[in-house]
Design an enzyme around this catalytic site. Structure first.
Site, mmCIF file in Angstrom:
data_model
loop_
_atom_site.group_PDB
_atom_site.id
_atom_site.type_symbol
_atom_site.label_atom_id
_atom_site.label_comp_id
_atom_site.label_asym_id
_atom_site.label_seq_id
_atom_site.Cartn_x
_atom_site.Cartn_y
_atom_site.Cartn_z
ATOM 1 C CD GLU A 81 12.508 7.197 -7.017
ATOM 2 O OE1 GLU A 81 13.548 7.856 -7.169
ATOM 3 O OE2 GLU A 81 12.399 6.274 -6.184
ATOM 4 N NE ARG A 91 17.500 -4.795 -6.702
ATOM 5 C CZ ARG A 91 16.367 -4.242 -7.150
ATOM 6 N NH1 ARG A 91 16.342 -3.642 -8.327
ATOM 7 N NH2 ARG A 91 15.259 -4.290 -6.439
ATOM 8 C CB CYS A 144 10.610 1.095 -10.721
ATOM 9 S SG CYS A 144 9.550 -0.011 -9.776
ATOM 10 C CG HIS A 166 10.333 3.321 -5.669
ATOM 11 N ND1 HIS A 166 11.283 3.861 -6.502
ATOM 12 C CD2 HIS A 166 10.088 2.059 -6.146
ATOM 13 C CE1 HIS A 166 11.606 2.968 -7.443
ATOM 14 N NE2 HIS A 166 10.884 1.869 -7.252
HETATM 15 N N1 PCA Z 1 9.592 -2.442 -7.937
HETATM 16 C C1 PCA Z 1 10.652 -2.775 -8.872
HETATM 17 C C2 PCA Z 1 9.942 -3.274 -10.098
HETATM 18 C C3 PCA Z 1 8.521 -3.477 -9.725
HETATM 19 C C4 PCA Z 1 8.373 -2.836 -8.397
HETATM 20 O O1 PCA Z 1 7.314 -2.695 -7.780
HETATM 21 C C5 PCA Z 1 11.636 -1.622 -9.102
HETATM 22 O O2 PCA Z 1 11.831 -0.801 -8.183
HETATM 23 O O3 PCA Z 1 12.228 -1.528 -10.179
#
Ligand code: PCA
Length: 213
Positions: A81, A91, A144, A166
């Site tokens: 990111e 959400r 996240c 991610h």
């Molecule tokens: N993904 C979520 C929260 C925890 C995770 O692994 C997110 O993208 O916010």
């Protein structure tokens, strides 16, 4: 020997597992060919606990860099990111039933923090190893992004590089919803490359990675 802290979120949204945590469990203790060692911590998907869990692990391990890992269903590769924004707009409910809407992560904090990881180099290294990877320009507005922003804020005056990455769903999760996926071994290999690249490269390269979405 340098230390790199890799954090992984617990399962959330009723899912039985989170590939981020599965990968982080395997990575714990990995030595990166004389460059450093990986230490890990499990992070609750709870907005009031996530930042404190990671800042306490930073105090314990005094790492040179921090890679925070989470799941983003629908992503087609491993995606570092670029930016964390100062807003919570969930959400979904988090794992303690909180649904925060339009509140800042840090009251009075700056609108955003950029990653301090060499994300273009990370993407290039993963692609060269045959792993689908690209830069993401939004970490969303759920836990996240909350953790990413909160940790960047905590580290704003410290010489510790940090950022968020991610990962996609695992194949066994993706068959149920027809989404893209990546095998756990490939996620582990990709994150190992990320960790090694962060320790090897202080500066980033100029690789075009802008997107409209
Ligand atoms: N993904 C979520 C929260 C925890 C995770 O692994 C997110 O993208 O916010």
């Amino acid at each position: 020997m340098k230390t790199i802290l890799i954090t992984g979120f617990e399962p959330y949204a009723g899912m039985p597992l989170n590939p981020a945590l599965e990968a982080v469990r395997i990575l714990n203790g990995t030595e990166l060919q004389g460059l450093g060692v990986i230490r890990t911590v499990t992070v609750p998907v709870v907005h009031t606990k996530s930042i404190a869990t990671v800042t306490s692990a930073i105090c314990d391990y005094e790492p040179d860099a921090v890679l925070m890992i989470g799941l983003a269903p629908g992503r087609i590769g491993i995606m570092p990111e670029r930016v964390a924004i100062n807003v919570d707009d969930f959400r979904l409910v988090d794992n303690e039933g909180n649904q925060v809407v339009d509140e800042p992560v840090v009251e009075g904090g700056p609108a955003a923090y950029f990653t301090t990881l060499p994300i273009k180099t990370i993407v290039q290294e993963m692609r060269q190893a045959g792993i689908p990877a690209s830069v993401s320009n939004s970490a969303g507005t759920f836990v996240c992004n909350h953790l990413f922003y909160g940790v960047m804020h905590e580290l704003r005056n410290q010489d510790v590089r940090a950022g968020f990455i991610h990962v996609p769903l695992l194949p066994e999760q993706a068959v149920k919803c027809d989404e893209p996926s990546m095998a756990l071994e490939q996620i582990v290999k990709g994150l190992t490359i990320c960790a090694r690249t962060v320790l090897e490269h202080q500066k980033d390269i100029a690789l075009p990675a802008g997107e409209i979405a």
